[in-house]
Design a protein around this motif. Structure first.
Motif, short mmCIF file in Angstrom:
data_model
loop_
_atom_site.label_atom_id
_atom_site.label_comp_id
_atom_site.label_asym_id
_atom_site.label_seq_id
_atom_site.Cartn_x
_atom_site.Cartn_y
_atom_site.Cartn_z
N ALA A 1 27.02 26.83 -37.26
CA ALA A 1 26.16 27.97 -36.95
C ALA A 1 25.22 27.67 -35.79
N HIS A 2 25.11 26.42 -35.42
CA HIS A 2 24.23 26.01 -34.32
C HIS A 2 25.00 26.16 -33.01
N GLN A 3 24.87 27.34 -32.39
CA GLN A 3 25.67 27.66 -31.21
C GLN A 3 24.78 28.14 -30.06
N PRO A 4 24.21 27.23 -29.28
CA PRO A 4 23.43 27.64 -28.10
C PRO A 4 24.29 28.45 -27.13
N ILE A 5 23.66 29.37 -26.42
CA ILE A 5 24.37 30.23 -25.48
C ILE A 5 24.36 29.63 -24.08
N THR A 6 23.32 28.87 -23.77
CA THR A 6 23.18 28.29 -22.43
C THR A 6 23.29 26.76 -22.51
N ASP A 7 23.17 26.14 -21.36
CA ASP A 7 23.17 24.68 -21.29
C ASP A 7 21.75 24.10 -21.35
N ALA A 8 20.76 24.96 -21.52
CA ALA A 8 19.36 24.49 -21.53
C ALA A 8 19.13 23.54 -22.70
N HIS A 9 18.52 22.41 -22.40
CA HIS A 9 18.30 21.38 -23.41
C HIS A 9 17.49 21.91 -24.60
N ASP A 10 16.45 22.69 -24.35
CA ASP A 10 15.54 23.09 -25.41
C ASP A 10 16.03 24.27 -26.24
N GLU A 11 17.14 24.88 -25.86
CA GLU A 11 17.68 25.94 -26.70
C GLU A 11 18.13 25.37 -28.04
N HIS A 12 18.57 24.12 -28.06
CA HIS A 12 18.94 23.46 -29.31
C HIS A 12 17.74 23.38 -30.24
N LEU A 13 16.60 22.99 -29.71
CA LEU A 13 15.37 22.93 -30.49
C LEU A 13 15.01 24.30 -31.03
N PHE A 14 15.05 25.32 -30.18
CA PHE A 14 14.68 26.67 -30.54
C PHE A 14 15.53 27.18 -31.71
N ILE A 15 16.83 26.96 -31.63
CA ILE A 15 17.72 27.41 -32.70
C ILE A 15 17.48 26.62 -33.98
N ALA A 16 17.34 25.31 -33.87
CA ALA A 16 17.14 24.47 -35.05
C ALA A 16 15.89 24.87 -35.82
N VAL A 17 14.79 25.07 -35.10
CA VAL A 17 13.54 25.44 -35.77
C VAL A 17 13.68 26.78 -36.49
N HIS A 18 14.34 27.73 -35.87
CA HIS A 18 14.49 29.04 -36.50
C HIS A 18 15.49 29.00 -37.66
N HIS A 19 16.54 28.20 -37.54
CA HIS A 19 17.46 28.04 -38.67
C HIS A 19 16.73 27.47 -39.88
N VAL A 20 16.00 26.40 -39.66
CA VAL A 20 15.27 25.76 -40.75
C VAL A 20 14.25 26.73 -41.35
N SER A 21 13.57 27.48 -40.51
CA SER A 21 12.57 28.44 -40.99
C SER A 21 13.20 29.50 -41.88
N GLU A 22 14.39 29.96 -41.50
CA GLU A 22 15.06 30.98 -42.31
C GLU A 22 15.45 30.43 -43.68
N VAL A 23 15.82 29.17 -43.75
CA VAL A 23 16.16 28.56 -45.04
C VAL A 23 14.91 28.49 -45.92
N TRP A 24 13.77 28.09 -45.34
CA TRP A 24 12.53 28.05 -46.11
C TRP A 24 12.12 29.46 -46.55
N LEU A 25 12.29 30.45 -45.69
CA LEU A 25 11.97 31.83 -46.06
C LEU A 25 12.81 32.30 -47.24
N ALA A 26 14.09 31.94 -47.23
CA ALA A 26 14.97 32.32 -48.34
C ALA A 26 14.49 31.69 -49.65
N LEU A 27 14.05 30.44 -49.57
CA LEU A 27 13.53 29.78 -50.77
C LEU A 27 12.25 30.46 -51.24
N ILE A 28 11.37 30.82 -50.32
CA ILE A 28 10.13 31.49 -50.68
C ILE A 28 10.42 32.82 -51.38
#
Length: 283
Positions: free
Chosen positions: A39-66
């Motif tokens: 599910a971790h599929q960056p659209i660009t080659d930008a290094h920090d897009e990986h960070l951006f997606i990872a943080v939001h993926h993890v946040s959505e998992v915590w939201l689901a638990l909440i």
């Protein structure tokens, strides 16, 4: 020393761990890590897009638990049970702390880093998170317009619509006050759940009774303090969100059509459990 003379590994040796997973679940199988990483599929080659997606993926998992823990707590409160929900609400608070800390990781991304991939996700925005919206609705922050981004997905829209029109966790706490003989007005208990809560003087007096006689109402007092923990952490999450946005894009318009930092700053004024905050002033 021959192979057969090799001493058996000690009880703490890694060789004693189970190593053949051809017929049983491994760690990766159980957690479905292949699907998770896919599910971790960056659209660009930008290094920090990986960070951006990872943080939001993890946040959505915590939201689901909440959401899961809030619903479990609300089910028990609806049945008049006050002690067991405290465990679920404590777990909500701890998960909120993880959500808030996630912004600290995202803050390592500079404005220049963000602009390298910002164009790629178009109108996508955290504003459209169904998980976050469900948390807001269960806590009582209701606006029917927030359903619109999910109209194309009945599987997301319908549960949100149901939550919008049902009691919040605070509404259920007020029902418990009434069940214990404390004077909560009928118009509050039967209020329009689609609206945000507003401070009610009679409800405030009921909570003051609880806070002035904690020995008699200890369970309600504990519940009130735990609910305040939840809102306190909710505010911290929002504040960290605001500062992250400000240091990344300043006061430019946000993705998805919101005003960005201005919208988030306005949202900080929302009070979910007004009487529980005001009771401190009146004691």
């Amino acid at each position: 020393m021959s192979r057969q003379d090799t001493p058996a590994p000690g009880e703490n040796a890694p060789e004693r761990a189970h190593q053949d997973f051809s017929q049983s679940l491994s760690y990766g199988d159980y957690l479905r890590l292949d699907a998770l990483k896919a599910a971790h599929q960056p659209i660009t080659d930008a290094h920090d897009e990986h960070l951006f997606i990872a943080v939001h993926h993890v946040s959505e998992v915590w939201l689901a638990l909440i959401v899961r823990e809030l619903r479990a707590a609300m089910d028990l409160l609806d049945r008049g049970i006050t002690d067991a929900p405290l465990k679920m609400l404590t777990r909500v608070v701890r998960a909120q702390e993880q959500l808030t800390n996630a912004w600290e990781v995202l803050k390592t991304m500079t404005p220049a880093d963000y602009l390298l991939f910002r164009h790629a996700f178009g109108q996508a925005s955290g504003f459209q998170s169904a998980g976050y919206r469900m948390v807001e609705f269960l806590l009582g922050n209701r606006q029917s317009v927030m359903l619109r981004p999910h109209e194309h997905r009945p599987d997301l829209h319908d549960p949100l619509h149901e939550a919008l029109n049902g009691p919040s966790v605070y509404d259920l706490a007020l029902r418990l006050l009434a069940a214990r003989g404390l004077p909560v007005p009928a118009e509050v208990l039967g209020r329009d759940f689609t609206q945000k809560p507003v401070l009610n003087e009679e409800v405030l007096q009921a909570w003051l009774t609880v806070y002035r006689d904690t020995e008699t109402y200890w369970d309600l007092y504990e519940l009130a303090e735990k609910l305040l923990d939840v809102e306190d952490n909710f505010r911290r999450w929002r504040f960290n969100h605001l500062t992250t946005v400000e240091r990344t894009i300043g006061f430019k318009a946000g993705s998805g059509g919101t005003s960005g930092a201005g919208y988030l700053r306005q949202a900080l004024s929302t009070v979910l459990f007004p009487e529980l905050w005001e009771v401190r002033t009146r004691l």
